[in-house]
Design a protein around this motif. Structure first.
Motif, PDB file in Angstrom:
ATOM      1  N   TYR A 211       0.798  -1.226   0.000  1.00 34.79           N
ATOM      2  CA  TYR A 211       0.000   0.000   0.000  1.00 34.79           C
ATOM      3  C   TYR A 211       0.834   1.282   0.000  1.00 34.79           C
ATOM      4  CZ  TYR A 211      -4.053  -2.912   1.104  1.00 34.79           C
ATOM      5  OH  TYR A 211      -5.046  -3.847   1.064  1.00 34.79           O
ATOM      6  N   HIS A 299      -9.954   2.312  -0.607  1.00 34.42           N
ATOM      7  CA  HIS A 299      -9.779   0.874  -0.367  1.00 34.42           C
ATOM      8  C   HIS A 299     -10.777   0.379   0.673  1.00 34.42           C
ATOM      9  CE1 HIS A 299      -6.235  -0.229  -2.709  1.00 34.42           C
ATOM     10  NE2 HIS A 299      -5.530   0.782  -2.220  1.00 34.42           N
ATOM     11  N   VAL A 300     -10.851   1.095   1.791  1.00 35.63           N
ATOM     12  CA  VAL A 300     -11.717   0.679   2.903  1.00 35.63           C
ATOM     13  C   VAL A 300     -13.187   0.775   2.513  1.00 35.63           C
ATOM     14  CG1 VAL A 300     -12.486   1.308   5.228  1.00 35.63           C
ATOM     15  CG2 VAL A 300     -10.044   1.208   4.715  1.00 35.63           C
ATOM     16  N   GLU A 301     -13.566   1.873   1.849  1.00 36.73           N
ATOM     17  CA  GLU A 301     -14.954   2.055   1.410  1.00 36.73           C
ATOM     18  C   GLU A 301     -15.385   0.915   0.487  1.00 36.73           C
ATOM     19  OE1 GLU A 301     -17.422   5.126  -1.508  1.00 36.73           O
ATOM     20  OE2 GLU A 301     -15.578   5.805  -0.536  1.00 36.73           O
ATOM     21  N   ASN A 302     -14.533   0.594  -0.478  1.00 35.39           N
ATOM     22  CA  ASN A 302     -14.849  -0.500  -1.404  1.00 35.39           C
ATOM     23  C   ASN A 302     -14.911  -1.844  -0.700  1.00 35.39           C
ATOM     24  OD1 ASN A 302     -15.013   1.210  -3.582  1.00 35.39           O
ATOM     25  ND2 ASN A 302     -13.105   0.559  -4.548  1.00 35.39           N
ATOM     26  N   ALA A 303     -13.947  -2.082   0.187  1.00 37.41           N
ATOM     27  CA  ALA A 303     -13.870  -3.378   0.863  1.00 37.41           C
ATOM     28  C   ALA A 303     -15.115  -3.631   1.716  1.00 37.41           C
ATOM     29  CB  ALA A 303     -12.622  -3.447   1.724  1.00 37.41           C
ATOM     30  N   TYR A 321     -13.723 -10.359   6.552  1.00 43.27           N
ATOM     31  CA  TYR A 321     -13.440  -8.930   6.688  1.00 43.27           C
ATOM     32  C   TYR A 321     -13.830  -8.416   8.074  1.00 43.27           C
ATOM     33  CZ  TYR A 321     -13.056  -4.000   5.483  1.00 43.27           C
ATOM     34  OH  TYR A 321     -12.694  -2.672   5.447  1.00 43.27           O
ATOM     35  N   ALA A 343      -8.290  -3.479   3.451  1.00 46.79           N
ATOM     36  CA  ALA A 343      -8.975  -3.937   2.236  1.00 46.79           C
ATOM     37  C   ALA A 343      -8.536  -5.331   1.840  1.00 46.79           C
ATOM     38  CB  ALA A 343      -8.712  -2.944   1.100  1.00 46.79           C
ATOM     39  N   SER A 377      -7.523  -4.211  -8.064  1.00 48.62           N
ATOM     40  CA  SER A 377      -8.009  -5.320  -7.247  1.00 48.62           C
ATOM     41  C   SER A 377      -7.306  -6.605  -7.662  1.00 48.62           C
ATOM     42  CB  SER A 377      -9.522  -5.478  -7.404  1.00 48.62           C
ATOM     43  OG  SER A 377     -10.190  -4.382  -6.814  1.00 48.62           O
ATOM     44  N   SER A 408      -7.701  -8.745  -2.441  1.00 45.38           N
ATOM     45  CA  SER A 408      -7.192  -7.417  -2.120  1.00 45.38           C
ATOM     46  C   SER A 408      -7.998  -6.427  -2.945  1.00 45.38           C
ATOM     47  CB  SER A 408      -5.699  -7.315  -2.452  1.00 45.38           C
ATOM     48  OG  SER A 408      -5.225  -5.996  -2.280  1.00 45.38           O
ATOM     49  N   ILE A 409      -8.838  -5.667  -2.267  1.00 43.77           N
ATOM     50  CA  ILE A 409      -9.752  -4.755  -2.959  1.00 43.77           C
ATOM     51  C   ILE A 409      -9.031  -3.465  -3.339  1.00 43.77           C
ATOM     52  CG2 ILE A 409     -11.882  -3.427  -2.770  1.00 43.77           C
ATOM     53  CD1 ILE A 409     -12.341  -6.420  -2.915  1.00 43.77           C
TER      54      ILE A 409
END
Length: 430
Positions: A211, A299-303, A321, A343, A377, A408-409
Motif C-alpha cells: 500500500y 480501499h476501505v470504502e470498497n472493501a 473482513y 482492504a 483489485s 485485495s480490494i
C-alpha cells in the motif's frame, strides 16, 4: 520539515522529510543515482566512518533519496528513525538481526503471510534462530511460549491473508512484562489505519511493495524504530548495549540513545547484510505515499461494500473482513484500526478447492497476482500459491484453507468489482 507534530496526516505524507533541493531548487525529491559521495577532507571522512558525524559515505548505507523516505515513514508511524531495505522479507531479517543469535528464539503469531511463516519456520534456522508459533488470541499461550532465550515477539497488525486484527495492546503488555520488544508488521494496515507504536510496538516493519507505494512498481521494505525500548535494561541485547568491536568499543545504546536501533541497522545491518533499497524505488514509494490517505479511504470504502455483498451471496460460506458487523474482530478493529479495517480479506467458497480455482480463472477486472495493496483489485488462491509449501493444518491456522480465496480490494468503482465477482462466482458454481 523534520519536526511537525501538529501537522495532519495528509500534510505529513506529502512533506515529511522533504525539502527543496539545495542545488537546483527542485521541489520533488530528486533521485540521487550515485554510488559514492566525495568527502570534504580526510578528517570529514574519518568522522563519518567513526559514526561521529552523520552524512553520506556509500549508497549501500545511506542515500539522500532513501533518507527522505526513511524520515517520512518514521514520521507517519510516530517513530524516531527508520531503515529502508530491499524488500519486506529483508525488513523482517533486519528487525531481528540486532536482537538474535544462535540458540535464541522469537515468538510469532500463527496468523502471518505464508512467506513469513516459511521464513520463520525454515530459513532462520540456518542462522541458528528458532520461531515459536502461537495463536495470539491466547495471551496465556503467548506468555508461556516466552523463555529465557526469547528475544522478540512478532505479529501483523492486520494479518495476511484473512484480515485478522491483532490485539496489539494486549500483546504488547505481555511483551513488556517479559522485557521484550514487540515487532509489528503494519503492511496491510499502513500508518493511516493503524499506529502500532501507540499500541506498544517497539519496531514496525513494512513491505513498501504494497500500500505505501500502491501501484505495483517497487519491491522494498522498511523498519521503523519507536525509540522507546531500553536496550540496556538487561544483558539480552549485547549488539545494542555492549561494546561493538567494529567501532572501537562504541556502545550503540549509550551513544545514540533512542536512535540506537536505527544507527545499528545502518552501520551494521546494511553494511554487512547489504539489503539496500535503490534510490529509484525510494522515489516511486515517496510519490505513492503522497496519496496514501486518499487511496486507503477508497480501499476501505470498497472493501466494506464488497464484503457485505459477498457475505450474502449463495456461493459464499464465509467472509473474514473485520469491518463487517458479523466479524468477531469488529470491536477490536474499531480500537486498533479506527479509520477502517483495511482492504484485505478472504472468502471461503462452498464449492471447495476446485470452485476456488474456477473462480480465480473466471475473474476479468481482478488480476490473479501474488501481491496485495495495489490500486488494482487482486485475487489469489493462497493454498495453491503463497501458502502452497505449508501443510493443510498450517494453511488453516494461517487463514488460508483450501476452500479460501484471498482478495485485495483496489480503488476501482465498487459496482464494477461486484459485477465481476458475481459472474465469476456463477461460473465457478455452474
Amino acid at each position: 520539515m523534520t519536526d511537525a507534530p501538529n501537522f495532519g496526516f495528509d500534510t505529513l505524507q506529502i512533506h515529511a522529510g522533504a525539502r527543496p533541493d539545495p542545488a537546483t531548487g527542485a521541489r520533488q525529491t530528486p533521485i540521487y543515482q550515485t554510488t559514492a559521495y566525495v568527502f570534504r577532507d580526510a578528517e570529514h571522512a574519518a568522522a563519518l566512518f567513526n559514526l561521529q558525524e552523520v552524512g553520506y559515505i556509500y549508497s549501500r548505507l545511506t542515500n539522500p533519496t532513501v533518507a527522505v523516505l526513511q524520515e517520512r515513514v518514521a514520521t507517519l508511524e510516530g517513530g524516531v528513525g527508520a531503515v529502508a531495505c530491499s524488500s519486506g522479507h529483508a525488513a523482517q531479517i533486519m528487525a531481528l538481526f540486532p536482537l538474535m543469535g544462535p540458540g535464541l528464539n522469537v515468538v510469532v503469531s500463527t496468523r502471518l503471510y505464508g512467506g513469513s511463516i516459511t521464513q520463520f519456520s525454515q530459513t532462520i534456522k540456518r542462522f541458528g534462530w528458532e520461531a515459536k508459533f502461537v495463536d495470539f488470541d491466547d495471551l496465556d499461550a503467548v506468555a508461556a511460549a516466552i523463555d529465557d532465550n526469547t528475544r522478540a515477539v512478532f505479529c501483523e497488525s492486520i494479518a495476511n491473508p484473512g484480515g485478522y486484527i491483532t490485539d496489539l495492546d494486549a500483546v504488547s503488555a505481555v511483551a513488556d512484562k517479559a522485557g521484550l520488544p514487540l515487532i509489528v508488521d503494519n503492511t496491510s494496515a499502513t500508518p493511516y489505519l493503524c499506529n502500532p507504536i501507540k499500541h506498544g510496538a517497539t519496531l514496525v516493519v513494512h513491505s513498501l511493495t504494497k500500500y505505501l507505494t500502491g501501484n505495483g512498481t517497487v519491491t522494498g521494505g522498511i523498519v521503523v524504530d519507536s525509540g522507546k525500548f531500553d536496550w540496556s535494561a538487561s544483558d539480552k541485547f549485547p549488539s545494542l548495549s555492549a561494546p561493538e568491536p567494529a567501532y572501537h568499543g562504541l556502545k550503540f545504546h549509550e551513544t545514540f540513545g533512542p536512535l540506537a536501533f536505527t544507527f545499528h541497522g545502518i552501520a551494521i545491518g546494511l553494511r554487512d547484510l547489504g539489503m539496500t533499497l535503490n534510490p529509484q524505488a525510494a522515489h516511486y514509494t515517496l510519490m505513492g505515499i503522497e496519496t496514501l490517505s486518499l487511496r486507503m479511504e477508497r480501499h476501505v470504502e470498497n472493501a466494506l461494500k464488497i464484503g457485505k455483498w459477498l457475505e450474502d451471496h449463495d456461493a459464499v460460506e464465509a467472509v473474514t473482513y473485520a469491518g463487517l458487523d458479523s466479524s468477531p474482530y469488529k470491536d477490536r478493529a474499531t480500537r486498533i484500526c479506527p479509520r477502517g479495517s483495511g482492504a484485505l480479506f478472504t472468502v471461503a467458497l462452498k464449492g471447495g478447492y476446485d470452485s476456488c480455482v474456477k473462480f480465480v480463472d473466471s475473474l476479468e477486472i481482478f488480476s490473479h497476482a501474488a501481491n496485495l495493496g495495489d490500486a488494482r483489485s487482486l485475487v489469489i488462491h493462497s493454498a495453491s500459491t503463497t501458502h502452497r509449501q505449508l501443510t493443510e493444518e498450517q494453511q488453516v491456522a494461517a487463514g488460508a484453507a483450501p476452500n479460501v480465496v484471498r482478495i485485495s480490494i483496489g480503488i476501482e468503482t465498487a459496482d464494477d468489482l461486484i459485477a465481476d465477482l458475481d459472474q465469476a462466482l456463477t461460473k465457478a458454481n455452474a
